[in-house]
Scaffold this motif. Structure first.
Motif, PDB file in Angstrom:
ATOM      1  N   LEU A  53     103.210  67.143  80.518  1.00  0.00           N
ATOM      2  CA  LEU A  53     104.507  67.187  79.826  1.00  0.00           C
ATOM      3  C   LEU A  53     104.320  67.590  78.356  1.00  0.00           C
ATOM      4  O   LEU A  53     105.086  68.419  77.829  1.00  0.00           O
ATOM      5  CB  LEU A  53     105.177  65.814  79.903  1.00  0.00           C
ATOM      6  N   LEU A  54     103.298  67.035  77.684  1.00  0.00           N
ATOM      7  CA  LEU A  54     103.052  67.354  76.282  1.00  0.00           C
ATOM      8  C   LEU A  54     102.717  68.830  76.099  1.00  0.00           C
ATOM      9  O   LEU A  54     103.222  69.485  75.186  1.00  0.00           O
ATOM     10  CB  LEU A  54     101.914  66.471  75.747  1.00  0.00           C
ATOM     11  N   GLN A  55     101.856  69.333  77.015  1.00  0.00           N
ATOM     12  CA  GLN A  55     101.493  70.757  76.927  1.00  0.00           C
ATOM     13  C   GLN A  55     102.717  71.655  77.159  1.00  0.00           C
ATOM     14  O   GLN A  55     102.900  72.658  76.478  1.00  0.00           O
ATOM     15  CB  GLN A  55     100.406  71.068  77.977  1.00  0.00           C
ATOM     16  N   THR A  56     103.562  71.225  78.131  1.00  0.00           N
ATOM     17  CA  THR A  56     104.781  72.007  78.406  1.00  0.00           C
ATOM     18  C   THR A  56     105.723  72.012  77.210  1.00  0.00           C
ATOM     19  O   THR A  56     106.295  73.042  76.850  1.00  0.00           O
ATOM     20  CB  THR A  56     105.520  71.430  79.629  1.00  0.00           C
ATOM     21  N   ILE A  77     112.169  78.145  82.736  1.00  0.00           N
ATOM     22  CA  ILE A  77     111.044  77.799  83.629  1.00  0.00           C
ATOM     23  C   ILE A  77     110.278  76.609  83.045  1.00  0.00           C
ATOM     24  O   ILE A  77     109.921  75.662  83.763  1.00  0.00           O
ATOM     25  CB  ILE A  77     110.117  79.015  83.813  1.00  0.00           C
ATOM     26  N   LEU A  78     110.052  76.650  81.741  1.00  0.00           N
ATOM     27  CA  LEU A  78     109.358  75.538  81.088  1.00  0.00           C
ATOM     28  C   LEU A  78     110.188  74.265  81.143  1.00  0.00           C
ATOM     29  O   LEU A  78     109.641  73.160  81.316  1.00  0.00           O
ATOM     30  CB  LEU A  78     109.058  75.905  79.628  1.00  0.00           C
ATOM     31  N   ILE A  79     111.506  74.395  81.005  1.00  0.00           N
ATOM     32  CA  ILE A  79     112.382  73.218  81.086  1.00  0.00           C
ATOM     33  C   ILE A  79     112.292  72.594  82.477  1.00  0.00           C
ATOM     34  O   ILE A  79     112.204  71.355  82.634  1.00  0.00           O
ATOM     35  CB  ILE A  79     113.843  73.607  80.765  1.00  0.00           C
ATOM     36  N   GLY A  80     112.283  73.417  83.518  1.00  0.00           N
ATOM     37  CA  GLY A  80     112.164  72.918  84.895  1.00  0.00           C
ATOM     38  C   GLY A  80     110.842  72.222  85.124  1.00  0.00           C
ATOM     39  O   GLY A  80     110.783  71.167  85.788  1.00  0.00           O
ATOM     40  N   GLN A  81     109.773  72.814  84.581  1.00  0.00           N
ATOM     41  CA  GLN A  81     108.451  72.182  84.723  1.00  0.00           C
ATOM     42  C   GLN A  81     108.423  70.816  84.024  1.00  0.00           C
ATOM     43  O   GLN A  81     107.827  69.846  84.536  1.00  0.00           O
ATOM     44  CB  GLN A  81     107.381  73.099  84.134  1.00  0.00           C
ATOM     45  N   ALA A  82     109.074  70.740  82.859  1.00  0.00           N
ATOM     46  CA  ALA A  82     109.110  69.462  82.128  1.00  0.00           C
ATOM     47  C   ALA A  82     109.884  68.413  82.918  1.00  0.00           C
ATOM     48  O   ALA A  82     109.489  67.234  82.978  1.00  0.00           O
ATOM     49  CB  ALA A  82     109.744  69.673  80.750  1.00  0.00           C
ATOM     50  N   VAL A  83     110.984  68.808  83.535  1.00  0.00           N
ATOM     51  CA  VAL A  83     111.789  67.870  84.328  1.00  0.00           C
ATOM     52  C   VAL A  83     110.978  67.355  85.513  1.00  0.00           C
ATOM     53  O   VAL A  83     111.029  66.162  85.860  1.00  0.00           O
ATOM     54  CB  VAL A  83     113.091  68.554  84.809  1.00  0.00           C
ATOM     55  N   ASN A  84     110.218  68.229  86.151  1.00  0.00           N
ATOM     56  CA  ASN A  84     109.425  67.832  87.316  1.00  0.00           C
ATOM     57  C   ASN A  84     108.337  66.827  86.958  1.00  0.00           C
ATOM     58  O   ASN A  84     107.804  66.135  87.836  1.00  0.00           O
ATOM     59  CB  ASN A  84     108.783  69.051  87.973  1.00  0.00           C
ATOM     60  N   GLN A  85     107.967  66.755  85.664  1.00  0.00           N
ATOM     61  CA  GLN A  85     106.958  65.780  85.239  1.00  0.00           C
ATOM     62  C   GLN A  85     107.566  64.410  84.914  1.00  0.00           C
ATOM     63  O   GLN A  85     106.843  63.467  84.604  1.00  0.00           O
ATOM     64  CB  GLN A  85     106.200  66.300  84.001  1.00  0.00           C
TER      65      GLN A  85
END
Length: 584
Positions: free
Chosen positions: A65-68, A45-53
């Motif tokens: 992105l840094l927080q993720t 889930i975190l990887i997907g959120q990072a990709v979306n940024q």
């Protein structure tokens, strides 16, 4: 008879029952496993959120992105710690269960009837206690490390995917069971083959042990070629069964991986279509592709471990078969007062057979006076050793009674009956340990002075003093390094540590030189004076001095009396003595 038709599920339930005896460790391992799986499932889930940024040039949200990425680092770090702790917990549970199983199996072997032990090969029993427990331990570790974690990962991943996108989740869930059906079919076949493999391994281990222990006999009769031929067949049988068991189990992994690759491709195609249509994001597709791998990986792990689990369950079945055997039933609970034993022995219409279809001893009646020396003679298979086995309660009568001082021996505990007898057999047995420990076997509290006194009485003291460490010399491999005569002297010394009320001697001096035999016989004569003694004898000098001679044939006493009386009768005893060589 052993039950060879137990289902794998019943064996697994039995193992889980044993695991329940370690509740604290099991609970801790469950909690840490849930944490491990939760962290593993949360990471995509975190990887997907990072990709979306980071979906395009100039559209990167560096703060988010840094927080993720920081959150990802924390999750990965915690997961690493948990994955380090879990194997420690799993191994501790597993080896405590295996230790308990080994103890229970060996304890049960000691409480089973000798009839059960005699019907099974030593190598097979040893294989169960050693090899089978090791394989079961390996299987249990796999159940924890891969099977249980895999099952939990599947369910948590399904729940998480359902929260993210129901359509994609359904596609994964509908296609994946195909690999389950494949692995289940192969695992069922593997279980049967692994059972055959463990049986073949037991037979092979038995033959190897037999040939190594009796290597001198094999060479004496030049049977190396025959032994090699038999072993080649056993080895080929074991190899063949192992080959097919491993072949079937190894087909699980490529079969399930092929199905999983199809699932991955289908997800990628559907996700790409939905991204083009604007109903899905690149980050969500990345998350689901990670989940596709994460979801199907447990199936691969489970399919891989299923074969090993089936092998472990087959081993557990062999262990539980021993544990489930009925113990030797204790018929009496009274204890014999050794200080009041006179030594009168009676067989009252005793009947016994090792197998129901072949009678051995039938309607035997015998009266032995207290203090008498009884010599038992007869051809091989006449029942001489059986008579002793019955007297010692190694076996119980089918009918009739055996009495000591007019009391049925079945009224007393077996341990109490056996304590009344000192027994020296023709075949020696020495345990791994010091000379002192071997002489004091059965009397662990015996002092060094008592052991030395016993060794002197058995004329073993002289050769013991010549050993490198004397009475502290360590014996291994059943007394390897000692001559057969020296081994027998140590066995005889045991009887002098604690003088019994009655004696049983089965050609106890057969491997000893003539001079030492005369000295030991004099010691035995002093020891037997006033004590009821039973001697299975072949030497004329031993037989002639007996108060009573029993001549046995086909399980019956056909002649009875002293030497002079039986010689005058010119029956079987006369024939046996007349055929002896002058040396005998």
């Amino acid at each position: 008879m052993e039950n060879t038709n137990k289902s794998s599920s019943s064996i697994l339930n039995r193992l889980f029952s044993d695991l329940s005896g370690h509740k604290l460790l099991v609970v801790l391992s469950l909690i840490s496993t849930v944490i491990q799986v939760g962290l593993t499932v949360y990471l995509p889930i975190l990887i997907g959120q990072a990709v979306n940024q980071t979906i395009g040039e100039g559209q990167v949200n560096f703060d988010v992105l840094l927080q993720t990425l920081m959150n990802m680092g924390i999750v990965i770090g915690l997961n690493a710690i948990v994955q380090w702790v879990n194997p420690i917990l799993f191994n501790k549970i597993t080896y405590e269960v295996i230790e308990s199983l080994r103890n229970r199996v060996l304890e049960k072997v000691h409480s089973l009837s000798l009839n059960f032990i005699d019907q099974r090969s030593t190598g097979d029993l040893v294989s169960r206690v050693t090899t089978d427990t090791e394989q079961l331990g390996d299987g249990l570790i796999m159940i924890f490390n891969q099977f249980f974690i895999g099952i939990l990962t599947i369910f948590i991943t399904i729940f998480t995917m359902a929260q993210l996108d129901l359509t994609m989740m359904l596609l994964v869930v509908v296609l994946t069971p195909i690999s389950l059906f494949i692995s289940r079919f192969i695992a069922k076949k593997s279980y049967s083959l692994f059972r055959q493999q463990t049986k073949a391994r037991g037979e092979q281990a038995d033959f190897i042990e037999e040939n190594i222990q009796q290597a001198d006999i094999v060479r004496l009769f030049n049977s190396q070629e025959e032994a090699t031929e038999i072993f080649t067949k056993l080895n080929a049988d074991y190899s063949e069964k192992s080959k097919w068991a491993i072949f079937y189990s190894s087909t699980i992994n490529p079969g399930t991986r092929f199905i999983n690759a199809l699932i991955y491709a289908a997800l990628t195609f559907l996700g790409a279509v939905r991204i083009v249509n604007g109903t899905f994001t690149v980050g969500e597709l990345t998350t689901f592709l990670n989940y596709a791998n994460q979801y199907t990986k447990p199936f691969n792990d489970i399919s891989n471990v299923l074969a090993e689990i089936q092998s472990a369950l087959a081993c557990a079945d062999r262990l539980y078969t021993i544990i489930d055997q009925s113990e030797e039933v204790e018929t009496g609970h009274r204890l014999i007062d050794s200080s009041n034993v006179d030594g009168k022995v009676n067989f009252n219409r005793a009947s016994f057979s090792y197998t129901k279809d072949k009678e051995l001893i039938t309607d035997l009646t015998l009266s032995v006076k207290a203090g008498d020396t009884v010599a038992i003679v007869g051809p091989t298979g006449a029942g001489k050793s059986t008579l002793i086995n019955l007297l010692m309660r190694f076996y119980d009568l089918d009918q009739g009674q055996i009495l000591i001082d007019n009391e049925p021996i079945t009224d007393f505990t077996r341990e109490s009956v056996r304590k009344q007898f000192g027994m020296v057999l023709q075949e020696t047995w020495l345990k791994g340990g010091t000379i002192h420990d071997n002489i004091a076997y059965g009397h662990p509290t015996a002092s060094r002075a008592e052991v030395v006194k016993a060794a002197k009485a058995a004329h073993a003291h002289r050769f013991i003093e010549l050993l490198p460490d004397g009475y502290d010399t360590i014996l291994t491999s059943g007394g390897a390094g000692l001559s057969t005569g020296q081994q027998q002297l140590l066995s005889i010394a045991r009887i002098f540590v604690s003088i019994p009320t009655m004696l049983i001697l089965d050609e106890a001096t057969s491997s000893i030189d003539t001079r030492t035999e005369i000295l030991i016989q004099e010691a035995f004569d002093r020891l037997m004076r006033g004590r009821t003694s039973f001697i299975i004898a072949h030497r004329l000098s031993t037989i002639m001095n007996a108060d009573m001679i029993l001549v046995m044939k086909d399980g019956s006493i056909v002649e009875q009396g002293n030497h002079d009386t039986l010689m005058k009768a010119r029956g079987l005893y006369y024939t046996m003595q007349s055929s002896r060589s002058p040396e005998q």
